[in-house]
Motif scaffolding. Structure first.
Motif, PDB file in Angstrom:
ATOM      1  N   GLU A  72      82.534  10.278   9.185  1.00 52.12           N
ATOM      2  CA  GLU A  72      82.628   9.538   7.634  1.00 52.12           C
ATOM      3  C   GLU A  72      81.120   8.765   7.887  1.00 52.12           C
ATOM      4  O   GLU A  72      80.637   8.348   6.992  1.00 52.12           O
ATOM      5  N   PHE A  73      81.055   8.364   8.967  1.00 51.80           N
ATOM      6  CA  PHE A  73      80.024   7.459   9.409  1.00 51.80           C
ATOM      7  C   PHE A  73      78.595   8.296   8.975  1.00 51.80           C
ATOM      8  O   PHE A  73      77.681   7.968   8.155  1.00 51.80           O
ATOM      9  N   PHE A  74      78.427   9.540   9.256  1.00 52.07           N
ATOM     10  CA  PHE A  74      77.388  10.376   8.967  1.00 52.07           C
ATOM     11  C   PHE A  74      77.444  10.641   7.624  1.00 52.07           C
ATOM     12  O   PHE A  74      76.399  10.752   6.827  1.00 52.07           O
ATOM     13  N   GLY A  75      78.580  10.866   6.811  1.00 51.72           N
ATOM     14  CA  GLY A  75      78.576  11.084   5.401  1.00 51.72           C
ATOM     15  C   GLY A  75      77.989  10.042   4.786  1.00 51.72           C
ATOM     16  O   GLY A  75      77.307  10.117   3.824  1.00 51.72           O
ATOM     17  N   VAL A  77      75.950   7.518   5.854  1.00 48.11           N
ATOM     18  CA  VAL A  77      74.426   7.644   6.418  1.00 48.11           C
ATOM     19  C   VAL A  77      73.704   8.674   5.106  1.00 48.11           C
ATOM     20  O   VAL A  77      72.585   8.373   4.664  1.00 48.11           O
ATOM     21  N   SER A  78      74.308   9.813   5.075  1.00 48.42           N
ATOM     22  CA  SER A  78      73.646  10.909   4.047  1.00 48.42           C
ATOM     23  C   SER A  78      73.534  10.417   2.738  1.00 48.42           C
ATOM     24  O   SER A  78      72.855  10.551   2.195  1.00 48.42           O
ATOM     25  N   ARG A  79      74.737   9.830   2.179  1.00 52.39           N
ATOM     26  CA  ARG A  79      74.565   9.281   0.905  1.00 52.39           C
ATOM     27  C   ARG A  79      73.630   8.159   0.894  1.00 52.39           C
ATOM     28  O   ARG A  79      72.827   8.036  -0.134  1.00 52.39           O
ATOM     29  N   SER A  82      70.278   9.700   0.987  1.00 41.41           N
ATOM     30  CA  SER A  82      70.276  10.953  -0.106  1.00 41.41           C
ATOM     31  C   SER A  82      69.487  12.098   0.645  1.00 41.41           C
ATOM     32  O   SER A  82      68.646  12.752   0.270  1.00 41.41           O
ATOM     33  N   VAL A  83      70.135  12.453   1.685  1.00 38.40           N
ATOM     34  CA  VAL A  83      69.724  13.666   2.546  1.00 38.40           C
ATOM     35  C   VAL A  83      70.742  14.327   2.755  1.00 38.40           C
ATOM     36  O   VAL A  83      72.127  14.029   2.875  1.00 38.40           O
ATOM     37  N   GLU A  84      70.750  15.585   3.536  1.00 43.15           N
ATOM     38  CA  GLU A  84      71.743  16.411   3.708  1.00 43.15           C
ATOM     39  C   GLU A  84      72.327  16.329   5.046  1.00 43.15           C
ATOM     40  O   GLU A  84      71.762  15.157   5.916  1.00 43.15           O
ATOM     41  N   VAL A  85      73.765  16.365   5.343  1.00 35.76           N
ATOM     42  CA  VAL A  85      74.453  15.792   6.403  1.00 35.76           C
ATOM     43  C   VAL A  85      73.726  16.214   7.740  1.00 35.76           C
ATOM     44  O   VAL A  85      73.803  15.469   8.682  1.00 35.76           O
ATOM     45  N   TYR A  91      69.286  11.821  12.457  1.00 38.22           N
ATOM     46  CA  TYR A  91      68.351  10.602  12.172  1.00 38.22           C
ATOM     47  C   TYR A  91      69.133   9.474  13.047  1.00 38.22           C
ATOM     48  O   TYR A  91      68.487   8.600  13.796  1.00 38.22           O
ATOM     49  N   PRO A  92      70.477   9.146  12.747  1.00 43.14           N
ATOM     50  CA  PRO A  92      71.160   8.102  13.400  1.00 43.14           C
ATOM     51  C   PRO A  92      71.142   8.164  14.788  1.00 43.14           C
ATOM     52  O   PRO A  92      70.946   7.097  15.568  1.00 43.14           O
ATOM     53  N   HIS A  93      70.951   9.359  15.418  1.00 44.40           N
ATOM     54  CA  HIS A  93      70.672   9.627  17.023  1.00 44.40           C
ATOM     55  C   HIS A  93      69.444   9.037  17.553  1.00 44.40           C
ATOM     56  O   HIS A  93      69.216   8.167  18.306  1.00 44.40           O
ATOM     57  N   VAL A  94      68.579   9.227  16.347  1.00 44.75           N
ATOM     58  CA  VAL A  94      66.924   8.733  16.779  1.00 44.75           C
ATOM     59  C   VAL A  94      67.092   7.214  16.555  1.00 44.75           C
ATOM     60  O   VAL A  94      66.577   6.592  17.655  1.00 44.75           O
TER      61      VAL A  94
END
Length: 135
Positions: A72-75, A77-79, A82-85, A91-94
Motif C-alpha cells: 500500500e505504501f508503494f501504491g 507513492v505511485s498515486r 503519477s508513476v507506474e508501481v 524511487y522510495p528505495h533511492v
C-alpha cells in the motif's frame, strides 16, 4: 547535506531525467512515510535535513500512524507521483538511501522501529551502496 545535493543524489541514483522528477519522488516518498509513522519521529529527523526536505516530513498527517502495508505504501507513492508501481517501488528505495546518509543512524533506527518488518528492505543497503529491492 544541502537540498540541491539531496535532490541531485536522488536524481542521479534513480536515475531520473529531471530535477523536478527527483523532487516529486522525494516528496511522494517522504509524505507517504510521514503518514505511516506515529508521534514525532519524522519531526526529529526533519531537524537533520535541509528545510525543503524537512517540509516533506512535516506532512499534515504526521503523528497519525495510519497503518498500511508496504504494498500500500508503494501504491500511495505511485498515486502521488503519477508513476507506474514498478517506479514507485524503485524511487522510495533511492530516497531512503539518500535520507539514511543525511540523518543519524539513531533517527533511521527510530523510524524503522515503528514500521513492520516488511518495511525493512526499504532501508537495507547492499554492499555496492545501493538499496536491495526485495519486492
Amino acid at each position: 547535506m544541502q537540498q540541491d545535493k539531496f535532490i541531485g543524489q536522488v536524481q542521479n541514483r534513480a536515475p531520473l531525467s529531471s530535477r523536478s522528477d527527483a523532487e516529486l519522488a522525494t516528496r511522494a516518498t517522504l509524505k507517504t512515510l510521514a503518514g505511516r509513522l506515529a508521534g514525532c519521529e519524522l519531526l526529529n529527523s526533519a531537524t537533520q535535513v535541509p528545510r525543503g526536505i524537512a517540509e516533506y516530513l512535516r506532512h499534515e498527517y504526521t503523528g497519525s500512524g495510519e497503518r498500511f502495508s508496504l504494498n500500500e505504501f508503494f501504491g500511495r507513492v505511485s498515486r502521488r507521483e503519477s508513476v507506474e508501481v514498478p517506479d514507485a517501488v524503485h524511487y522510495p528505495h533511492v530516497v531512503m538511501e539518500v535520507l539514511s546518509e543525511g540523518i543519524s543512524s539513531g533517527e533511521i533506527n527510530n523510524i524503522c522501529s515503528q514500521l513492520p518488518l516488511e518495511f525493512d528492505p526499504l532501508f537495507e543497503v547492499s554492499s555496492r551502496g545501493r538499496i536491495r529491492v526485495n519486492t
